[in-house]
Design an enzyme around this catalytic site. Structure first.
Site, mmCIF file in Angstrom:
data_model
loop_
_atom_site.group_PDB
_atom_site.id
_atom_site.type_symbol
_atom_site.label_atom_id
_atom_site.label_comp_id
_atom_site.label_asym_id
_atom_site.label_seq_id
_atom_site.Cartn_x
_atom_site.Cartn_y
_atom_site.Cartn_z
ATOM 1 N N ASP A 72 5.586 6.715 -3.860
ATOM 2 C CA ASP A 72 5.011 5.897 -3.259
ATOM 3 C C ASP A 72 4.781 4.867 -4.081
ATOM 4 O O ASP A 72 4.917 3.640 -3.478
ATOM 5 C CB ASP A 72 3.697 6.606 -2.529
ATOM 6 C CG ASP A 72 3.369 7.436 -1.613
ATOM 7 O OD1 ASP A 72 4.428 6.440 -0.293
ATOM 8 O OD2 ASP A 72 2.513 7.571 -1.374
ATOM 9 N N ASP A 147 -3.682 -2.414 -2.999
ATOM 10 C CA ASP A 147 -5.023 -3.060 -3.449
ATOM 11 C C ASP A 147 -4.833 -4.197 -4.422
ATOM 12 O O ASP A 147 -3.442 -3.553 -5.194
ATOM 13 C CB ASP A 147 -5.762 -1.626 -3.739
ATOM 14 C CG ASP A 147 -5.002 -0.675 -4.341
ATOM 15 O OD1 ASP A 147 -4.449 -1.024 -5.742
ATOM 16 O OD2 ASP A 147 -5.011 0.246 -4.170
#
EC number: 2.7.1.23
Length: 296
Positions: A72, A147
């Site tokens: 990821d 984020d």
């Protein structure tokens, strides 16, 4: 569905498994008479590849599809570089979790062939853009698919800050930090801090305080088009950091302002047909299966 002819490959460095998978992928794509372009950094550790190479930035200009081989984290980095080009991105998992890179190496040929034949789903995932300002001057900018995090860096002291949403004062907090996450990032750091899981199709942003020094500090979900402003206390005695996807970092000073908002360009994330977000959550997060062991 789009037909892909020019395929870019990005890989995670430092992994022999990634290199083996890239060799398989390269062979498979060339057998289908496709034009394959390697990112230059991975090409340097893949001798004798015989392919055109390109920087990551230019891949977005010359490719119809980019395939990321890694975890990821590899896809997060690719997303920040490629979102501006509106180019589809497909992930082959050679990492640990694989929330975003959802093709297993053992199904590479089958799943990639299906995508190349036009059998795939497209998800538009939005990114965040963050800017740190000091005395009305920008000192740092970054994008994030997961984020934007305000944290104390190497210090163990708490941070005092104020939060504003669309110009309205929300609260002041004393905490270890603050996580501002997209729906994509809601299953990452924000989840560990007690934030909710948000479906990727939601147009929303979640704000999650990290260990707030209060019993009333709770996550809040706001409209995805909101502009967030975080003002670091002028009386703070440490220099906290802002991190975008845990990969780009900026150092803040007391009194600095961090603004976070939705980035105009989105990531076009490709999934093979049959992709099921809830199945991914069950598999990756260890959710319970059906009662009685049913899997239909």
């Amino acid at each position: 569905m789009e037909q892909f002819r020019n395929i870019g490959i990005i890989g995670r460095l430092g992994s022999s498994q990634v290199l083996d998978t890239i060799r398989r992928l390269k062979k498979f794509l060339l057998e289908r008479h496709l034009h394959v372009i390697l990112e230059d950094t991975i090409a340097e550790v893949l001798p004798g590849h015989g392919l055109q190479t390109s920087t990551r930035k230019l891949l977005g200009e010359v490719c119809d599809l980019v395939i990321v081989v890694g975890g990821d984290g590899s896809l997060l980095g690719a997303a920040r570089a490629l979102a501006r080009h509106n180019i589809p991105v497909l992930g082959i998992n050679r990492g640990n979790l694989g929330f975003l890179t959802d093709i297993r190496p053992d199904e590479l040929e089958e799943k990639v062939a299906a995508v190349l034949d036009g059998h795939y789903l497209v998800e538009n995932r939005f990114l965040l853009q963050a800017e740190v300002r000091r005395h009305h001057e920008a000192i740092g900018q970054g994008d994030a698919l997961n984020d934007v995090v305000l944290h104390p860096g190497k210090s163990t002291r708490m941070i005092e800050f104020e939060i504003y949403i669309d110009g309205q004062f929300v609260c002041s907090q004393k905490a270890d930090g603050l996580i501002v996450a997209t729906p994509t990032g809601s299953t990452a750091y924000a989840l560990s801090a007690g934030g909710p899981i948000m479906h990727p199709k939601l147009d929303a942003i979640v704000i999650v305080p990290m260990y707030p020094h209060t019993l009333s500090g709770r996550p809040i979900v706001v409209d995805g088009n909101s502009e967030l402003k975080i003002v670091v206390s002028k009386d703070l005695q440490i220099y906290p950091q802002v991190s975008c996807d845990g990969q780009n970092h900026f150092t803040c000073a007391p009194g600095d302002t961090i603004t976070v908002s939705k980035k105009p360009q989105k990531l076009r994330l490709i999934h093979p047909l049959g992709h099921n977000y809830y199945e991914v959550c069950r598999t990756k997060l260890g959710w319970g299966s059906r009662l009685g062991g049913r899997d239909d």
